[in-house]
Enzyme design. Structure first.
Site, mmCIF file in Angstrom:
data_model
loop_
_atom_site.group_PDB
_atom_site.id
_atom_site.type_symbol
_atom_site.label_atom_id
_atom_site.label_comp_id
_atom_site.label_asym_id
_atom_site.label_seq_id
_atom_site.Cartn_x
_atom_site.Cartn_y
_atom_site.Cartn_z
ATOM 1 N N ASP B 128 -43.472 -8.318 -16.225
ATOM 2 C CA ASP B 128 -44.358 -7.464 -15.435
ATOM 3 C C ASP B 128 -43.896 -7.284 -13.995
ATOM 4 O OD1 ASP B 128 -46.005 -7.125 -17.602
ATOM 5 O OD2 ASP B 128 -47.316 -8.791 -17.082
ATOM 6 N N ARG B 172 -51.038 -6.549 -17.255
ATOM 7 C CA ARG B 172 -52.440 -6.964 -17.196
ATOM 8 C C ARG B 172 -52.965 -7.006 -15.769
ATOM 9 N NH1 ARG B 172 -54.042 -8.215 -22.136
ATOM 10 N NH2 ARG B 172 -52.479 -9.114 -23.522
ATOM 11 N N GLU B 222 -52.184 -1.724 -19.410
ATOM 12 C CA GLU B 222 -53.214 -2.320 -20.270
ATOM 13 C C GLU B 222 -54.358 -2.955 -19.472
ATOM 14 O OE1 GLU B 222 -51.536 -5.614 -22.540
ATOM 15 O OE2 GLU B 222 -50.120 -6.006 -20.923
ATOM 16 N N VAL B 273 -42.613 -3.647 -28.505
ATOM 17 C CA VAL B 273 -41.261 -3.067 -28.396
ATOM 18 C C VAL B 273 -40.761 -3.080 -26.959
ATOM 19 C CG1 VAL B 273 -41.248 -1.609 -30.460
ATOM 20 C CG2 VAL B 273 -42.217 -0.717 -28.347
ATOM 21 N N GLN B 274 -41.691 -3.114 -25.988
ATOM 22 C CA GLN B 274 -41.281 -3.119 -24.582
ATOM 23 C C GLN B 274 -40.565 -4.400 -24.170
ATOM 24 O OE1 GLN B 274 -44.736 -1.386 -21.945
ATOM 25 N NE2 GLN B 274 -45.545 -1.889 -23.939
ATOM 26 N N ARG B 275 -40.795 -5.484 -24.880
ATOM 27 C CA ARG B 275 -40.210 -6.742 -24.427
ATOM 28 C C ARG B 275 -39.131 -7.276 -25.356
ATOM 29 N NH1 ARG B 275 -44.850 -9.971 -22.942
ATOM 30 N NH2 ARG B 275 -43.222 -11.187 -21.990
#
Lengths: 342, 342, 342, 342
Positions: B128, B172, B222, B273-275
């Site tokens: 993040d 988050r 999110e 899929v982003q990580r």
């Protein structure tokens, strides 16, 4: 207020993102109007202006190249070049000029600004990332990404045939693309223009890699040179236009490795694919922020400056900084990366 | 000297690049030996050690995830957790520990280092990018690249059907992925956790975009929340098995947009899929340099520190900095990007 | 039953997928055991066998190259080559051989099968897609995808500088890669080995493209030749070490275009990147199905055959079909595509 | 001759390639003129025509979506829909219509052709590849490629956390995308609409995979259903428009796996990203050839037909074939692939 925009020098992914950001913010927030000039400095010299408004910049963010075209024309080498620029700017009622380009293009902007009082704001562009004034330039990350993906692919061919693969990447005067893509691609040797290389050392790395039952990848910047000054590296010949045509260091090195180690070696010259196509997310971010800050500077009447990246901030530096000194690879950084050679 | 290595928290592209760099430099330059601990802090607690030498790190540079496994185990919440770690380190004759992880994992390292005198060096990891002490963390660039490519793809579907597409991305507590990928993908609204959003404003952007004959893309982190505190964002319902089913902010927002503007809206939740997968060249570079500098700190006996990126340099900061304060999106930066909304 | 497996000739994305499918199905469904032979026919000649079981094929599906290595060794050109193969097979108690390779490698299998009674099943491999017996070969789709992406990228450079870009792709005897990638990449001329090209015609296409204010991309297969038989295509010269230096058809053509049209032209030779790296989903599918059907044939004792794709079915054809005739581009297909030239 | 073109149904990478091929060949070779109709059948019903000439199709080959827009409007369900189409075609002097679409869109074309004598030629489009009349449809290969890349990425996350990852892909009635991407991505279970799945069997595969120390990936088509007929899979609820909103099989399955095996499971729903963005080289090739052959059929006055792929040939079949029967996954093919489960 009417603002002129031009892009000069070699193309670079992110140019369109800069143009779009300038126009979006200029029109929406400041109420500016824009004139695009075609093909770098040739546009204002020849009075070749194109409309530049929000519809003109729709959808260009992900597109490589530049919608304004580019050239290497230098007004100081053209007949009455500077005068004609002044005339065009007056005729088009252009109050300030945003100049997106490399050392040469921005060098002209610096001189026009300092000597002729033409209000210029610069946006630095060099795919080679060799500008001291800024941490990174846009286009570089895209080029490194393309080169890294190519190296990733070449590993499997190298392994399957137990061959040496030499990859020649861009970088005439600075080895940034070679260093970053070579490290990211897991190369076994990275050769850069900043340090003349020792062919015997390269062959030792190659041999050591084979001894570990892996096939070596050697990444070499196009401007890298062997140590021995007597070696005529470049195979110069004249083409049909009388241009000098050079065959590159990559092919030369592959032959040397074959001759000296007895291993098969092949060369891949990545060439223009490194500078074309859609910019990476990083380059879109950087180019867009450069554009936003460039129009801010214009709006504030802060001329003679260039935007630059420092950490995560966009700052302004004197336009003259664009031509100051080449940012080359620090020997300590090169040494740091050297742990992966061999 | 024997050095332990562990990776904790959520996985992140680049973890393997850090491990490889540590081992390559540690073995080759300093003659260190290494012990890998499995699954974050669970490894040293349960004494689960694995060999970590140069063959073990061959070929892992381009691979996502972590060869050491990961977990969110916290020794301070385990029975005799800290004691068992001390025992394991003693039994394995580990002289120092390199801890690669986020706020929680490094928080443990900071405490172990300060309170128990366990010699720890930290490598920050948060996909993040929400760590104040460093300009960027590895994994973030890969995540932004994946999200941007998805947004690029969604544009054509949005246009073909003149629909609103809401894209929910990770984040988050901080909106960095939303901000960077939204800007790079040419989103028409970007909603981040740092600023509660006004649904009516989002609908106004959507409508304005349609008026220009283009279909809007809304990127939402999110953790983003609407302004009105009374709105129950999470749409809880029981499924046929009595499980609670939570729909995220993306789906909630799409329904609101449909209801308020009358336009069709669809949601895509990018999720894991982003990580996953191979790290970008940028992340391989950053992760590798973090690894090289972490083992330098260990070698120099400089414990209780964490490596960090400042501009283009890797520096050392106190381990405690890892848990200090969240790096959230600066309101001025968010405003800067806002010129592209609508 | 014990089955030998080998891969010969140039590497090709999908080889590992074939090997994995053979072993997974052979072990799980039929209870076979496997022996891998290293480096094509050199393996059985020199008795170089490696274990090949389910753990050995874990994780290799997305990896380019071949875990078994490859070579162009021909047992019929080696001292007692055939005899030594028979001995190795006997010593390793190999009951049948699955041979994955191109014309040469499968030609040996066909002869060994027909003349020596060695039970062989073939899997066709040619990145050039030039085998009559099968609709497609694996690796081809990956190569076309890589070349197409490169052409996509080159468009933006061509446009920005209004230059001709010549892209040389693989294909010595057949123009399939040039045809497919050229069409998919929106090339303005595609030159293939099957039809000698007329330089004047190419220049006419180039000029016509520029007249429409777009920059031309010319895709040329490495085996394409100009019409005029007198033209010495290869521009031989000696480099500083006395090595002969050959420039390919791409560079030759760029020079011709510059000379004849007066437009700047640049060449990119894609080279080995076309055949390396992770296979496309299409190639993983095709290669896996080839593997599954090859082991079926072995299991059924159906020797002397080769698997092939017909529509969406995998069929068996005689091994001899592998060497029958080259599948070249049909003149009618080439003409069909010609509507996009210029 | 004046030819109308429309695209109907869900968008699909390759639509623009079809349009471009039709116009390029129609104008250049046959001297046709073209009229584009907006948004599927809504265009001719509402008389919404747009110019369609060579400049209009420049640069659209690599772009996803459709420049003509799309809709699911059915003239047989609209007031005087058919009559209004006839009027529009007469007013626009359109001699024939090329209809690019799926079952519904082509079903209308078949009826208009058979019952009303409207000269129609069809181009089949279904991203799900579920049309019996053709070996493949364009868009499918792109979708499979995107899903495969996502699965590749998810493997590393699954491994790092030893979690089950469930990937829900497109496919309401046919499991082609699940089957191809699941096989290409190395999934440990693939669930398709053609065969109701046994949750216990899926859990057994998951457990067996963990036993081999690897983390399982389960690929499930959105239309797949569990065996037990009593299970209410779909969690139906009405959204604010009264549309039924379904939560998918992927999330349901992940919960089942968690409950039954005790392993953590996560779901990724790929959604719209599968159908957006630039088409793969394969799809550009196929779509372009479909377009070239469709305009040939129009030119030859061969109406009431649809183009289709058979092996490597483009053939013509009756338009009625578009609506004949769904091409579902052959049980034998599914069984063939089953060797990789678990």
């Amino acid at each position: 207020m009417r603002v002129g925009v031009l892009t000069g020098g070699g193309d670079c992914p992110g140019l369109n993102a800069v143009i779009r950001a300038i126009v979006r913010k200029g029109v929406q927030e400041y109420g500016h109007e824009f004139t695009g000039f075609r093909d770098g400095w040739r546009g204002p010299i020849e009075g070749h202006a194109v409309p530049l408004d929000i519809p003109a910049v729709r959808g260009i963010l992900p597109r490589g190249g530049t919608i304004l075209g580019s050239s290497r024309t230098n007004p100081y080498q053209e007949d009455a070049g500077v005068e004609r620029i002044r005339e065009t700017l007056a005729r088009q009622r252009v109050d300030a000029l945003i100049v997106i380009g490399g050392e040469d293009t921005l060098g002209v902007a610096a001189r026009l600004s300092a000597e002729e009082g033409v209000p210029c704001v610069g946006v630095p562009k060099t795919i080679d990332n060799d500008l001291s004034a800024t941490d990174y330039t846009f286009g570089f990350d895209t080029a490194v990404g393309i080169a890294t993906e190519a190296i990733d692919r070449l590993h499997t061919t190298a392994e399957s045939h137990m061959r040496v693969l030499v990859v020649e990447v861009m970088g005439r005067h600075a080895g940034w693309i070679a260093l970053h893509s070579g490290l990211a691609g897991g190369a076994n040797a990275i050769l850069i223009p900043e340090q003349r290389f020792d062919v015997e050392q390269v062959c030792a790395w190659v041999t050591s890699r084979f001894r570990a039952s892996y096939a070596p990848i050697v990444v070499v910047a196009e401007g890298a040179m062997p140590k021995d000054g007597d070696l005529v590296l470049k195979d110069e010949s004249l083409d049909s236009f009388g241009h000098v045509r050079l065959s590159g260091v990559g092919e030369w090195l592959a032959k040397q490795i074959e001759k000296r180690t007895g291993n098969e070696a092949r060369t891949t010259v990545l060439g223009h694919v490194q500078r074309g196509g859609t910019p990476s997310a990083f380059d879109r971010w950087l180019a867009t922020r450069f554009g936003l800050h460039a129009i801010d500077a214009v709006h504030e009447g802060d001329h003679g400056v260039m935007v630059a990246l420092r950490g995560t901030d966009i700052v302004r530096v004197p336009l003259a900084a664009a031509t100051e000194k080449l940012k080359t690879v620090d020997p300590k950084l090169y040494e740091e990366v050297g742990v992966f050679f061999g």
